[in-house]
Scaffold this motif. Sequence first.
Motif, PDB file in Angstrom:
ATOM      1  N   MET A 198      73.607  93.729  46.407  1.00 21.88           N
ATOM      2  CA  MET A 198      73.953  93.982  45.004  1.00 21.88           C
ATOM      3  C   MET A 198      73.084  95.078  44.402  1.00 21.88           C
ATOM      4  SD  MET A 198      74.348  90.074  43.590  1.00 21.88           S
ATOM      5  CE  MET A 198      75.551  88.944  44.281  1.00 21.88           C
ATOM      6  N   SER A 199      73.528  95.599  43.288  1.00 20.61           N
ATOM      7  CA  SER A 199      72.725  96.554  42.527  1.00 20.61           C
ATOM      8  C   SER A 199      71.605  95.808  41.810  1.00 20.61           C
ATOM      9  CB  SER A 199      73.602  97.272  41.500  1.00 20.61           C
ATOM     10  OG  SER A 199      74.054  96.352  40.513  1.00 20.61           O
ATOM     11  N   SER A 200      70.641  96.566  41.285  1.00 22.46           N
ATOM     12  CA  SER A 200      69.503  95.947  40.584  1.00 22.46           C
ATOM     13  C   SER A 200      69.974  95.127  39.391  1.00 22.46           C
ATOM     14  CB  SER A 200      68.519  97.028  40.123  1.00 22.46           C
ATOM     15  OG  SER A 200      67.988  97.715  41.227  1.00 22.46           O
ATOM     16  N   ALA A 201      70.957  95.671  38.662  1.00 18.72           N
ATOM     17  CA  ALA A 201      71.483  94.956  37.492  1.00 18.72           C
ATOM     18  C   ALA A 201      72.165  93.657  37.909  1.00 18.72           C
ATOM     19  CB  ALA A 201      72.447  95.851  36.730  1.00 18.72           C
ATOM     20  N   GLN A 202      72.926  93.704  38.999  1.00 17.71           N
ATOM     21  CA  GLN A 202      73.607  92.496  39.485  1.00 17.71           C
ATOM     22  C   GLN A 202      72.592  91.461  39.968  1.00 17.71           C
ATOM     23  OE1 GLN A 202      76.088  94.542  42.368  1.00 17.71           O
ATOM     24  NE2 GLN A 202      77.928  94.092  41.191  1.00 17.71           N
ATOM     25  N   GLN A 203      71.549  91.938  40.648  1.00 18.22           N
ATOM     26  CA  GLN A 203      70.512  91.017  41.114  1.00 18.22           C
ATOM     27  C   GLN A 203      69.837  90.315  39.947  1.00 18.22           C
ATOM     28  OE1 GLN A 203      67.848  93.324  43.527  1.00 18.22           O
ATOM     29  NE2 GLN A 203      69.261  93.471  45.256  1.00 18.22           N
ATOM     30  N   GLN A 204      69.530  91.067  38.899  1.00 16.88           N
ATOM     31  CA  GLN A 204      68.881  90.475  37.732  1.00 16.88           C
ATOM     32  C   GLN A 204      69.775  89.440  37.081  1.00 16.88           C
ATOM     33  OE1 GLN A 204      65.614  91.082  36.720  1.00 16.88           O
ATOM     34  NE2 GLN A 204      66.090  89.241  35.542  1.00 16.88           N
ATOM     35  N   ALA A 205      71.077  89.748  37.011  1.00 16.82           N
ATOM     36  CA  ALA A 205      72.032  88.803  36.426  1.00 16.82           C
ATOM     37  C   ALA A 205      72.076  87.508  37.243  1.00 16.82           C
ATOM     38  CB  ALA A 205      73.417  89.441  36.345  1.00 16.82           C
ATOM     39  N   MET A 206      72.020  87.635  38.568  1.00 13.72           N
ATOM     40  CA  MET A 206      72.036  86.452  39.423  1.00 13.72           C
ATOM     41  C   MET A 206      70.769  85.620  39.223  1.00 13.72           C
ATOM     42  SD  MET A 206      74.871  86.351  41.166  1.00 13.72           S
ATOM     43  CE  MET A 206      74.683  85.512  42.725  1.00 13.72           C
ATOM     44  N   MET A 207      69.624  86.302  39.123  1.00 12.22           N
ATOM     45  CA  MET A 207      68.365  85.595  38.929  1.00 12.22           C
ATOM     46  C   MET A 207      68.322  84.857  37.597  1.00 12.22           C
ATOM     47  SD  MET A 207      66.483  85.989  41.651  1.00 12.22           S
ATOM     48  CE  MET A 207      68.061  85.755  42.490  1.00 12.22           C
ATOM     49  N   ASP A 208      69.042  85.377  36.614  1.00 12.95           N
ATOM     50  CA  ASP A 208      69.078  84.755  35.292  1.00 12.95           C
ATOM     51  C   ASP A 208      70.125  83.646  35.198  1.00 12.95           C
ATOM     52  OD1 ASP A 208      67.100  86.465  34.468  1.00 12.95           O
ATOM     53  OD2 ASP A 208      68.461  87.923  33.581  1.00 12.95           O
ATOM     54  N   SER A 209      70.902  83.476  36.259  1.00 12.63           N
ATOM     55  CA  SER A 209      71.985  82.479  36.254  1.00 12.63           C
ATOM     56  C   SER A 209      71.468  81.133  36.759  1.00 12.63           C
ATOM     57  CB  SER A 209      73.145  82.965  37.132  1.00 12.63           C
ATOM     58  OG  SER A 209      74.057  81.924  37.384  1.00 12.63           O
ATOM     59  N   ASP A 210      71.541  80.111  35.918  1.00 14.43           N
ATOM     60  CA  ASP A 210      71.120  78.768  36.342  1.00 14.43           C
ATOM     61  C   ASP A 210      71.972  78.263  37.500  1.00 14.43           C
ATOM     62  OD1 ASP A 210      69.191  78.758  34.392  1.00 14.43           O
ATOM     63  OD2 ASP A 210      70.416  77.659  32.926  1.00 14.43           O
ATOM     64  N   ALA A 211      73.255  78.620  37.484  1.00 11.67           N
ATOM     65  CA  ALA A 211      74.154  78.170  38.547  1.00 11.67           C
ATOM     66  C   ALA A 211      73.741  78.763  39.891  1.00 11.67           C
ATOM     67  CB  ALA A 211      75.594  78.557  38.219  1.00 11.67           C
ATOM     68  N   TYR A 212      73.363  80.047  39.877  1.00 11.76           N
ATOM     69  CA  TYR A 212      72.962  80.672  41.143  1.00 11.76           C
ATOM     70  C   TYR A 212      71.623  80.120  41.614  1.00 11.76           C
ATOM     71  CZ  TYR A 212      71.551  83.883  44.729  1.00 11.76           C
ATOM     72  OH  TYR A 212      71.130  84.394  45.930  1.00 11.76           O
ATOM     73  N   VAL A 213      70.686  79.917  40.705  1.00  9.01           N
ATOM     74  CA  VAL A 213      69.392  79.349  41.088  1.00  9.01           C
ATOM     75  C   VAL A 213      69.593  77.983  41.728  1.00  9.01           C
ATOM     76  CG1 VAL A 213      67.204  78.462  40.202  1.00  9.01           C
ATOM     77  CG2 VAL A 213      68.091  80.638  39.345  1.00  9.01           C
ATOM     78  N   GLU A 214      70.491  77.204  41.183  1.00  9.32           N
ATOM     79  CA  GLU A 214      70.792  75.885  41.743  1.00  9.32           C
ATOM     80  C   GLU A 214      71.417  76.024  43.127  1.00  9.32           C
ATOM     81  OE1 GLU A 214      73.484  71.929  40.661  1.00  9.32           O
ATOM     82  OE2 GLU A 214      73.018  73.410  39.113  1.00  9.32           O
TER      83      GLU A 214
END
Length: 318
Positions: free
Chosen positions: A185-201
């Motif tokens: 992913m791009s840096s922006a997409q990676q940051q969005a994923m890191m900020d997603s509770d669903a993805y962290v779970e």
Amino acid sequence: MNKKLLIPVVLLGGGLVGLQLVNHQATRAIKTQIAEVNQSYAEMAEQGLLPALQLQYQSVRASVLRSRYQIEGVSLQLQGLGELLTIEQVELNGIKPNRLSDQGSVRVRSLALGGGAKLFVPAELSDFAASLKVHGDYSYQYQASNGLLELAQQTRINDEFMVRYHLQFTEMQAVWQELSRITAMSSAQQQAMMDSDAYVEQFTAAAMAAALSGGEIRIENHGFLQRLLSLTAAQGQTPDFSVLQGMALMMLSTAEALPAEIRQKLIVFVQQPESLTLFFQLQQPLRFAELEQGAAFQTLESLDDLLEFAGVRVSVND
């Protein structure tokens, strides 16, 4: 020139030029990433989240064909104080753009405190701290066929002290799949994923399926601990080395829960602290989910049972 020879020469020259262009683009990409880091530092400084830091370097070299990148003369600057730390060289191997390589390494050469760090070090320890050069090596290797991941790290201080570990993990397929996906992913997409509770779970669930199977941890001391404790004892911050040594020996002499062989080896190390290696190979891989749930050691009734399950061996001064 013979026409039959001209074509391959032209192709070879074109290939070399193309490779140089690719390396140039890779170098620019690294410089851009460093600039983005500095921009991030500046934004956080404006928000009062960090002091005014800036990452600087002297040169960047890239070899895309060998997946090798070198950054020379790295320094971390703090506005108003100057260099906090310096690094002679950082070398990255196995790094590929938007792709997670199955193996890679990072080497850090000669990390040292800069002149700006003196305010954060007690004056009595200033010369000692300035004499330290830290070297680090980190590597990993993943085997897609069986989901085995091996991690290794070694940190050395001058030629006086070294600590290293080598760990083996199994059932890493789910974790690797998630890491591969986010790397693409791009840096922006990676940051969005890191900020997603669903993805962290989701990532946490993948990590809980992985397991630790074995490893090795080793330390080597060539007078560093004695030198450090001598300095801190002179400042009244710690007891003298001999005092701590005596306390450790007393504790070991009464540690009857430890198997006699391991206890005796630890006594030898305390008496003459040169090297200590701890090996372990679990009878069955230990899943992180079992550790989190507290079910990992429920069937083990004693320290002997735990050491037998972990396959612990100790080696000293070898």
